[in-house]
Design an enzyme around this catalytic site. Structure first.
Site, PDB file in Angstrom:
ATOM      1  N   GLY A   1     -42.058  32.023 -22.344  1.00  0.00           N
ATOM      2  CA  GLY A   1     -43.040  32.117 -23.419  1.00  0.00           C
ATOM      3  C   GLY A   1     -44.178  33.058 -23.097  1.00  0.00           C
ATOM      4  O   GLY A   1     -44.098  33.914 -22.208  1.00  0.00           O
ATOM      5  N   CYS A   2     -45.297  32.857 -23.806  1.00  0.00           N
ATOM      6  CA  CYS A   2     -46.402  33.818 -23.798  1.00  0.00           C
ATOM      7  C   CYS A   2     -47.092  33.967 -22.447  1.00  0.00           C
ATOM      8  O   CYS A   2     -47.744  34.978 -22.203  1.00  0.00           O
ATOM      9  CB  CYS A   2     -47.435  33.423 -24.857  1.00  0.00           C
ATOM     10  SG  CYS A   2     -46.832  33.534 -26.564  1.00  0.00           S
ATOM     11  N   TYR A   3     -46.974  32.984 -21.572  1.00  0.00           N
ATOM     12  CA  TYR A   3     -47.705  33.046 -20.304  1.00  0.00           C
ATOM     13  C   TYR A   3     -46.900  33.685 -19.172  1.00  0.00           C
ATOM     14  O   TYR A   3     -47.381  33.809 -18.040  1.00  0.00           O
ATOM     15  CB  TYR A   3     -48.137  31.634 -19.866  1.00  0.00           C
ATOM     16  CG  TYR A   3     -46.998  30.693 -19.549  1.00  0.00           C
ATOM     17  CD1 TYR A   3     -46.348  30.723 -18.314  1.00  0.00           C
ATOM     18  CD2 TYR A   3     -46.559  29.744 -20.476  1.00  0.00           C
ATOM     19  CE1 TYR A   3     -45.315  29.860 -18.012  1.00  0.00           C
ATOM     20  CE2 TYR A   3     -45.528  28.870 -20.180  1.00  0.00           C
ATOM     21  CZ  TYR A   3     -44.906  28.930 -18.953  1.00  0.00           C
ATOM     22  OH  TYR A   3     -43.871  28.074 -18.668  1.00  0.00           O
TER      23      TYR A   3
END
Length: 380
Positions: free
Chosen positions: A157-159
């Site tokens: 995901g985004c991290y």
């Protein structure tokens, strides 16, 4: 030993999605209810985004005269719902180009580092899969040493660029001569769809495509170079939020959940998430957050940035790199924070050393944080 992020370069697909035109396209889809239309207009208009980029050709054709595809029917301006296989096949083709382009650019921008110097390649993505993967494709396309160590971080995901940078730092600390190439490419638009569901509407209003590459090494920057010293990394899980930011594989692409509750979770738990990071340097923990000169916050959405700025009592200018990245590119999942760090790396500095606090949010709700130091030429 000190480890430095020496350069960051980016790559974008050619198709530009102007936010207002894209809003109208989604609002005009068959099956959109009156309530869905209102939610669409609110989400797109309040997003803080001017434009995004996509690998889906023709989606930007305001006069609907583009070429038909598995994703778009130009005659009626209708968005289609291809299966996961079709979406992933386009990912394989388009993501490979972005990975290789971003990697080639960052190698060209890194003075004193040649392709044969790369010892590790770390690739990142959560929007598609294939093998031999992007790490392999980069090695072949750029004629890197075939013995290079390769790693791929998928579906985080985004991290995910934070674990990639943390791994790169560890490689350099273990092997002083290591030179690590980190590349993230995300094609979020492949999985956006027409819907009346509020979570899907939010996703449709913020996600875009892009790639970014970084060089990480223990080698000192040259006397005229600016770099980011990678000081500390930490990971935190908030007590709630497991179902509010999620990412699953469905029959018609990957199913994104980005709940409107996420900003509230961040508002309630961001200070606690920062505690382990700032505890590494107690003198920082005792000072107001705004005394850390630079902030690189993953712009998951405008409301997330608003909550971070308010809760941490930051100055508006400290969120400029994040807000400008959101405005120009939207949320490109894991690649986005590298765009923000590039903005900071290339901005003018009044001091030889400036501290940087970076943060990204992802499924779980996971909060990844990092302390860095921007080192300008006179400080070397």
């Amino acid at each position: 030993m000190s480890v430095f992020l020496r350069a960051i370069e980016t790559s974008l697909p050619p198709t530009v999605l102007e936010q207002s035109a894209t809003r109208d396209r989604f609002a005009s889809q068959p099956g959109i209810t009156r309530l869905g239309g209102r939610l669409l207009h609110a989400a797109f208009d309040q997003s803080g985004i001017d434009r995004r980029y996509t690998v889906i050709e023709g989606l930007d054709a305001a006069d609907d005269d583009g070429n038909a595809s598995d994703f778009y029917e130009p005659g009626e301006g209708r968005l289609l719902m291809p299966g996961t296989r079709v979406r992933n096949e386009l990912y394989i083709e388009a993501a490979t180009k972005l990975y290789v382009d971003a990697a080639a650019k960052v190698l060209s921008a890194s003075d004193g580092i040649e392709p044969e110097d790369i010892t590790h390649v770390v690739t990142v993505s959560c929007t598609g899969f294939y093998q031999p993967g992007p790490d392999y494709k980069i090695v072949r396309a750029l004629d890197l040493n075939p013995h290079v160590q390769r790693y791929h971080l998928g579906f985080m995901g985004c991290y995910a660029s934070f674990p990639a940078l943390r791994a790169a730092k560890a490689f350099c600390e273990a092997e002083p001569d290591a030179v690590v190439l980190v590349v993230s490419a995300e094609l979020c638009s492949l999985h956006v769809r027409s819907s009346n569901d509020p979570d899907q509407i939010i996703a449709s209003s913020v996600f875009g495509d892009g790639a970014a590459a970084a060089i990480v090494t223990g080698q000192e920057p040259g006397p005229e170079a600016t770099a980011l010293r990678l000081d500390h990394f930490e990971t935190s899980l908030t007590p709630v939020g497991e179902d509010d930011m999620a990412w699953k594989i469905g029959d018609e692409g990957f199913e994104m959940v980005l709940s409107s509750y996420v900003p509230k979770i961040i508002d309630e738990h961001i200070r606690g998430a920062l505690e382990p990071l700032l505890a590494r340097e107690p003198e920082l923990a005792e000072r107001p957050y705004k005394e850390i000169q630079r902030w690189a916050i993953h712009p998951g959405g405008r409301s997330i940035l608003d909550k971070v700025e308010s809760k941490l009592e930051l100055l508006p200018d400290q969120l400029t790199p994040s807000r400008e990245t959101l405005r120009q590119y939207g949320n490109m999942s894991s690649a986005t924070i590298l765009f923000v760090l590039k903005h900071i790396l290339e901005s003018s500095s009044t001091e030889s050393e400036e501290r940087v606090c970076a943060m990204a949010f992802g499924p779980g709700l996971t909060v990844e944080t990092a302390l860095m130091t921007k080192v300008s030429p006179e400080a070397h």
